[in-house]
Design a protein around this motif. Sequence first.
Motif, PDB file in Angstrom:
ATOM      1  N   ASN A  43       0.854  -1.181   0.000  1.00 44.71           N
ATOM      2  CA  ASN A  43       0.000   0.000   0.000  1.00 44.71           C
ATOM      3  C   ASN A  43       0.897   1.240   0.000  1.00 44.71           C
ATOM      4  O   ASN A  43       1.723   1.408   0.903  1.00 44.71           O
ATOM      5  CB  ASN A  43      -0.898  -0.042   1.239  1.00 44.71           C
ATOM      6  CG  ASN A  43      -1.833   1.127   1.323  1.00 44.71           C
ATOM      7  OD1 ASN A  43      -1.401   2.271   1.445  1.00 44.71           O
ATOM      8  ND2 ASN A  43      -3.120   0.854   1.257  1.00 44.71           N
ATOM      9  N   ILE A  44       0.716   2.112  -0.990  1.00 42.64           N
ATOM     10  CA  ILE A  44       1.567   3.300  -1.122  1.00 42.64           C
ATOM     11  C   ILE A  44       1.440   4.220   0.087  1.00 42.64           C
ATOM     12  O   ILE A  44       2.414   4.838   0.518  1.00 42.64           O
ATOM     13  CB  ILE A  44       1.277   4.039  -2.446  1.00 42.64           C
ATOM     14  CG1 ILE A  44       2.355   5.091  -2.741  1.00 42.64           C
ATOM     15  CG2 ILE A  44      -0.114   4.642  -2.450  1.00 42.64           C
ATOM     16  CD1 ILE A  44       2.271   5.692  -4.123  1.00 42.64           C
ATOM     17  N   ASP A  45       0.235   4.327   0.653  1.00 40.39           N
ATOM     18  CA  ASP A  45       0.031   5.210   1.804  1.00 40.39           C
ATOM     19  C   ASP A  45       0.806   4.727   3.027  1.00 40.39           C
ATOM     20  O   ASP A  45       1.429   5.533   3.731  1.00 40.39           O
ATOM     21  CB  ASP A  45      -1.456   5.320   2.138  1.00 40.39           C
ATOM     22  CG  ASP A  45      -2.249   6.027   1.049  1.00 40.39           C
ATOM     23  OD1 ASP A  45      -1.701   6.944   0.412  1.00 40.39           O
ATOM     24  OD2 ASP A  45      -3.409   5.646   0.838  1.00 40.39           O
ATOM     25  N   LEU A  46       0.763   3.436   3.285  1.00 41.25           N
ATOM     26  CA  LEU A  46       1.494   2.892   4.436  1.00 41.25           C
ATOM     27  C   LEU A  46       3.002   3.049   4.262  1.00 41.25           C
ATOM     28  O   LEU A  46       3.718   3.364   5.211  1.00 41.25           O
ATOM     29  CB  LEU A  46       1.126   1.433   4.657  1.00 41.25           C
ATOM     30  CG  LEU A  46      -0.330   1.165   5.028  1.00 41.25           C
ATOM     31  CD1 LEU A  46      -0.587  -0.336   5.141  1.00 41.25           C
ATOM     32  CD2 LEU A  46      -0.701   1.874   6.317  1.00 41.25           C
ATOM     33  N   ALA A  47       3.478   2.835   3.038  1.00 40.18           N
ATOM     34  CA  ALA A  47       4.908   3.029   2.758  1.00 40.18           C
ATOM     35  C   ALA A  47       5.293   4.481   2.992  1.00 40.18           C
ATOM     36  O   ALA A  47       6.320   4.778   3.618  1.00 40.18           O
ATOM     37  CB  ALA A  47       5.232   2.605   1.335  1.00 40.18           C
ATOM     38  N   ALA A  48       4.475   5.407   2.518  1.00 36.21           N
ATOM     39  CA  ALA A  48       4.765   6.836   2.673  1.00 36.21           C
ATOM     40  C   ALA A  48       4.786   7.246   4.141  1.00 36.21           C
ATOM     41  O   ALA A  48       5.660   8.017   4.565  1.00 36.21           O
ATOM     42  CB  ALA A  48       3.743   7.664   1.907  1.00 36.21           C
ATOM     43  N   ILE A  49       3.866   6.737   4.923  1.00 29.27           N
ATOM     44  CA  ILE A  49       3.823   7.070   6.351  1.00 29.27           C
ATOM     45  C   ILE A  49       5.075   6.562   7.062  1.00 29.27           C
ATOM     46  O   ILE A  49       5.663   7.261   7.891  1.00 29.27           O
ATOM     47  CB  ILE A  49       2.542   6.516   7.003  1.00 29.27           C
ATOM     48  CG1 ILE A  49       1.329   7.290   6.485  1.00 29.27           C
ATOM     49  CG2 ILE A  49       2.616   6.581   8.524  1.00 29.27           C
ATOM     50  CD1 ILE A  49       0.000   6.657   6.830  1.00 29.27           C
ATOM     51  N   GLU A  50       5.501   5.361   6.737  1.00 26.45           N
ATOM     52  CA  GLU A  50       6.704   4.806   7.364  1.00 26.45           C
ATOM     53  C   GLU A  50       7.949   5.611   6.967  1.00 26.45           C
ATOM     54  O   GLU A  50       8.818   5.878   7.806  1.00 26.45           O
ATOM     55  CB  GLU A  50       6.867   3.336   6.979  1.00 26.45           C
ATOM     56  CG  GLU A  50       7.937   2.630   7.758  1.00 26.45           C
ATOM     57  CD  GLU A  50       7.627   2.487   9.245  1.00 26.45           C
ATOM     58  OE1 GLU A  50       8.592   2.453  10.035  1.00 26.45           O
ATOM     59  OE2 GLU A  50       6.449   2.402   9.624  1.00 26.45           O
ATOM     60  N   ILE A  51       8.033   6.026   5.713  1.00 24.83           N
ATOM     61  CA  ILE A  51       9.155   6.856   5.262  1.00 24.83           C
ATOM     62  C   ILE A  51       9.114   8.206   5.971  1.00 24.83           C
ATOM     63  O   ILE A  51      10.143   8.707   6.423  1.00 24.83           O
ATOM     64  CB  ILE A  51       9.125   7.034   3.733  1.00 24.83           C
ATOM     65  CG1 ILE A  51       9.357   5.684   3.046  1.00 24.83           C
ATOM     66  CG2 ILE A  51      10.164   8.058   3.278  1.00 24.83           C
ATOM     67  CD1 ILE A  51       8.999   5.666   1.576  1.00 24.83           C
ATOM     68  N   TYR A  52       7.941   8.787   6.079  1.00 25.34           N
ATOM     69  CA  TYR A  52       7.774  10.055   6.787  1.00 25.34           C
ATOM     70  C   TYR A  52       8.292   9.935   8.222  1.00 25.34           C
ATOM     71  O   TYR A  52       9.040  10.789   8.698  1.00 25.34           O
ATOM     72  CB  TYR A  52       6.305  10.485   6.779  1.00 25.34           C
ATOM     73  CG  TYR A  52       6.047  11.750   7.553  1.00 25.34           C
ATOM     74  CD1 TYR A  52       6.226  12.992   6.961  1.00 25.34           C
ATOM     75  CD2 TYR A  52       5.653  11.698   8.888  1.00 25.34           C
ATOM     76  CE1 TYR A  52       6.000  14.155   7.677  1.00 25.34           C
ATOM     77  CE2 TYR A  52       5.432  12.846   9.612  1.00 25.34           C
ATOM     78  CZ  TYR A  52       5.599  14.077   8.998  1.00 25.34           C
ATOM     79  OH  TYR A  52       5.392  15.220   9.719  1.00 25.34           O
ATOM     80  N   ASP A  53       7.883   8.889   8.917  1.00 21.01           N
ATOM     81  CA  ASP A  53       8.339   8.673  10.294  1.00 21.01           C
ATOM     82  C   ASP A  53       9.855   8.518  10.358  1.00 21.01           C
ATOM     83  O   ASP A  53      10.512   9.023  11.272  1.00 21.01           O
ATOM     84  CB  ASP A  53       7.678   7.436  10.911  1.00 21.01           C
ATOM     85  CG  ASP A  53       6.227   7.660  11.249  1.00 21.01           C
ATOM     86  OD1 ASP A  53       5.783   8.829  11.313  1.00 21.01           O
ATOM     87  OD2 ASP A  53       5.511   6.658  11.460  1.00 21.01           O
ATOM     88  N   LEU A  54      10.410   7.816   9.376  1.00 22.36           N
ATOM     89  CA  LEU A  54      11.858   7.599   9.337  1.00 22.36           C
ATOM     90  C   LEU A  54      12.605   8.929   9.160  1.00 22.36           C
ATOM     91  O   LEU A  54      13.640   9.159   9.785  1.00 22.36           O
ATOM     92  CB  LEU A  54      12.204   6.647   8.200  1.00 22.36           C
ATOM     93  CG  LEU A  54      13.675   6.325   7.986  1.00 22.36           C
ATOM     94  CD1 LEU A  54      14.232   5.563   9.182  1.00 22.36           C
ATOM     95  CD2 LEU A  54      13.847   5.522   6.716  1.00 22.36           C
ATOM     96  N   LEU A  55      12.069   9.800   8.324  1.00 22.42           N
ATOM     97  CA  LEU A  55      12.720  11.087   8.069  1.00 22.42           C
ATOM     98  C   LEU A  55      12.465  12.105   9.158  1.00 22.42           C
ATOM     99  O   LEU A  55      13.225  13.060   9.299  1.00 22.42           O
ATOM    100  CB  LEU A  55      12.241  11.647   6.718  1.00 22.42           C
ATOM    101  CG  LEU A  55      12.593  10.830   5.488  1.00 22.42           C
ATOM    102  CD1 LEU A  55      11.955  11.447   4.258  1.00 22.42           C
ATOM    103  CD2 LEU A  55      14.094  10.700   5.321  1.00 22.42           C
ATOM    104  N   ASP A  56      11.428  11.904   9.922  1.00 21.90           N
ATOM    105  CA  ASP A  56      11.017  12.905  10.916  1.00 21.90           C
ATOM    106  C   ASP A  56      11.745  12.776  12.249  1.00 21.90           C
ATOM    107  O   ASP A  56      11.807  13.712  13.015  1.00 21.90           O
ATOM    108  CB  ASP A  56       9.512  12.816  11.147  1.00 21.90           C
ATOM    109  CG  ASP A  56       8.984  14.042  11.877  1.00 21.90           C
ATOM    110  OD1 ASP A  56       9.392  15.159  11.505  1.00 21.90           O
ATOM    111  OD2 ASP A  56       8.184  13.869  12.807  1.00 21.90           O
TER     112      ASP A  56
END
Length: 77
Positions: free
Chosen positions: A63-76
């Motif tokens: 799921n693109i949304d779940l991947a994006a959220i995990e990347i966001y958390d990683l960068l944040d």
Amino acid sequence: MENSQLVAIISRLDAMIKSAEDEVVSRRFEKEGEERGVVTYDPKENAFELEEISTKQKFQFDNIDLAAIEIYDLLDY
């Protein structure tokens, strides 16, 4: 109001989907010049894999949304 980081991440992931014909594609995600993660997209499995550089852990998302959220958390952090 500043631009959404989440929209930018989703745009990059969407570009990966569109550019991947039959080959696995990858992108690096950095913050302030420090590489935080590498994302690969496999069009045959229609899935993303995120590898966190610091921990070497790998996570898979269909799921693109779940991947994006995990990347966001990683960068944040």
